[in-house]
Design an enzyme around this catalytic site. Structure first.
Site, PDB file in Angstrom:
ATOM      1  N   HIS A 179       0.822  -1.215   0.000  1.00  0.00           N
ATOM      2  CA  HIS A 179       0.000   0.000   0.000  1.00  0.00           C
ATOM      3  C   HIS A 179       0.854   1.262   0.000  1.00  0.00           C
ATOM      4  CE1 HIS A 179      -3.460  -2.510   0.754  1.00  0.00           C
ATOM      5  NE2 HIS A 179      -2.966  -2.940   1.890  1.00  0.00           N
ATOM      6  N   HIS A 208       2.866   8.782  -0.110  1.00  0.00           N
ATOM      7  CA  HIS A 208       1.679   8.659  -0.966  1.00  0.00           C
ATOM      8  C   HIS A 208       2.035   9.298  -2.303  1.00  0.00           C
ATOM      9  CE1 HIS A 208      -0.878   7.413   2.437  1.00  0.00           C
ATOM     10  NE2 HIS A 208      -0.047   8.181   3.129  1.00  0.00           N
TER      11      HIS A 208
HETATM   12  S1  BO1 Z   1      -1.342   7.796   7.683  1.00  0.00           S
HETATM   13  O1  BO1 Z   1      -0.192   8.557   8.051  1.00  0.00           O
HETATM   14  O2  BO1 Z   1      -2.620   8.370   8.087  1.00  0.00           O
HETATM   15  N1  BO1 Z   1      -1.367   7.593   6.099  1.00  0.00           N
HETATM   16  C1  BO1 Z   1      -1.219   6.242   8.432  1.00  0.00           C
HETATM   17  C2  BO1 Z   1      -2.084   5.271   8.037  1.00  0.00           C
HETATM   18  C3  BO1 Z   1      -2.018   4.033   8.635  1.00  0.00           C
HETATM   19  C4  BO1 Z   1      -1.103   3.767   9.644  1.00  0.00           C
HETATM   20  C5  BO1 Z   1      -0.218   4.753  10.028  1.00  0.00           C
HETATM   21  C6  BO1 Z   1      -0.275   5.998   9.407  1.00  0.00           C
HETATM   22  N2  BO1 Z   1      -1.172   2.525  10.187  1.00  0.00           N
HETATM   23  C7  BO1 Z   1      -0.513   2.006  11.332  1.00  0.00           C
HETATM   24  C8  BO1 Z   1      -0.913   0.569  11.393  1.00  0.00           C
HETATM   25  C9  BO1 Z   1      -0.131  -0.207  12.398  1.00  0.00           C
HETATM   26  C10 BO1 Z   1       1.344   0.065  12.255  1.00  0.00           C
HETATM   27  C11 BO1 Z   1       1.552   1.561  12.352  1.00  0.00           C
HETATM   28  C12 BO1 Z   1       3.012   1.964  12.324  1.00  0.00           C
HETATM   29  O3  BO1 Z   1       0.871   2.191  11.282  1.00  0.00           O
HETATM   30  O4  BO1 Z   1      -2.276   0.495  11.768  1.00  0.00           O
HETATM   31  O5  BO1 Z   1      -0.388  -1.578  12.267  1.00  0.00           O
HETATM   32  O6  BO1 Z   1       2.083  -0.606  13.244  1.00  0.00           O
HETATM   33  O7  BO1 Z   1       3.666   1.588  11.161  1.00  0.00           O
HETATM   34 ZN    ZN Z   2       0.147   8.311   5.089  1.00  0.00          ZN
END
Ligand code: BO1
Ligand code: ZN
Length: 258
Positions: free
Chosen positions: A67, A97
């Site tokens: 992703h 992204h």
């Molecule tokens: S974001 O910065 O909003 N794009 C974003 C999206 C998803 C996560 C982090 C930042 N997910 C989490 C996961 C965890 C993982 C953690 C750190 O990031 O839910 O499983 O350990 O990598």
């Molecule tokens: Zn992000």
């Protein structure tokens, strides 16, 4: 199942709300289209304090999650506080992204309807909390968002050349490579004015879209050469890795004092 994607599977962004246990259809979602004419200046948004952002040894690895491309940091080394955050946050990773190789932009946040080529997210958890604990608190996670601009200027940061050279080693989903070069987060941020930023309460931008994030979006973009921007979709093997902007639902977006 709970499989999600940006394109090419059942659960594309408009269907993330149907994933069982997800918060993606709730009322404080991210990203946002930020309209500078509607933001409220908040004098409490003081300067940030960054600990070990200049460390040349804090980045452990780069991973293709399927992703995003995520760089993991050493535990309990990098920290951020100030900037109106509620306490000290421990930085665990940053990731990206992006859009498509034909210069289709792929930032998540937008400014007045403008989408930048890429966006970098530096993710920190409230100090002492596990990921699981952090996602259950309304301010458990602080994400620092930086827009990335694609320039023609070949005189770009050496740090970005070094970092993107690792993309060759993470072309497969779930592949991971140790990062051994000397690269600091400060080198990647470059000369962005860290006193000019937006703040709002939002969510993770991927499922389960937990509403646990104090968002910081810096106004000035990081400039990197356009050939390096293209390497992300080319090497990672997927394109348009961004969620579209979400409804404001009456939230306020704040700006640091000018
Ligand atoms: S974001 O910065 O909003 N794009 C974003 C999206 C998803 C996560 C982090 C930042 N997910 C989490 C996961 C965890 C993982 C953690 C750190 O990031 O839910 O499983 O350990 O990598
Ligand atoms: Zn992000």
């Amino acid at each position: 199942g709970s499989e999600w994607c940006y394109t090419g599977c059942e659960h594309t962004p408009s269907k993330w709300k149907d994933i069982s246990g997800s918060f993606c259809g709730e009322k404080r979602q991210s990203p946002l289209n930020i309209v500078p004419g509607h933001v409220v200046t908040d004098p409490k948004l003081d300067n940030f304090t960054f600990v070990n952002f200049s460390s040349q040894h804090a980045i452990k690895s780069m991973e293709n999650t399927g992703h995003t491309v995520k760089c993991k940091l050493k535990d309990n080394e990098v920290e951020v506080s100030g900037g109106g955050l509620n306490g000290t946050y421990s930085t665990i990773q940053f990731h990206f992204h992006w859009g498509d190789t034909d210069h289709h932009p792929g930032s998540e946040h937008m400014i007045d309807g403008h989408r930048y080529p890429m966006e970098m997210h530096i993710v920190s958890l409230k100090k002492g909390l596990s990921v699981q604990q952090a996602i259950e608190k309304s301010d458990g996670i602080a994400v620092l968002g930086f827009f990335i601009n694609a320039t023609e200027d070949r005189n770009i940061s050496e740090a970005w050349s070094r970092l993107t050279s690792y993309l060759t080693n993470v072309t497969e989903k779930d592949s991971e490579v140790e990062v051994s070069h000397n690269i600091s987060i400060n080198d990647l941020i470059g000369n962005v004015d860290l006193t000019k930023f937006y703040r709002y309460m939002g969510s993770l931008t991927t499922p389960n879209c937990n509403e646990a994030v104090m968002w910081t979006v810096f106004q000035e973009p990081i400039n990197i050469h356009k050939d390096l921007v293209q390497l992300f979709p080319m090497k990672a093997g997927f394109t348009n890795a961004y969620r579209p902007p979400q409804d404001l639902n009456g939230r306020r977006v704040f700006a640091s004092p000018a």
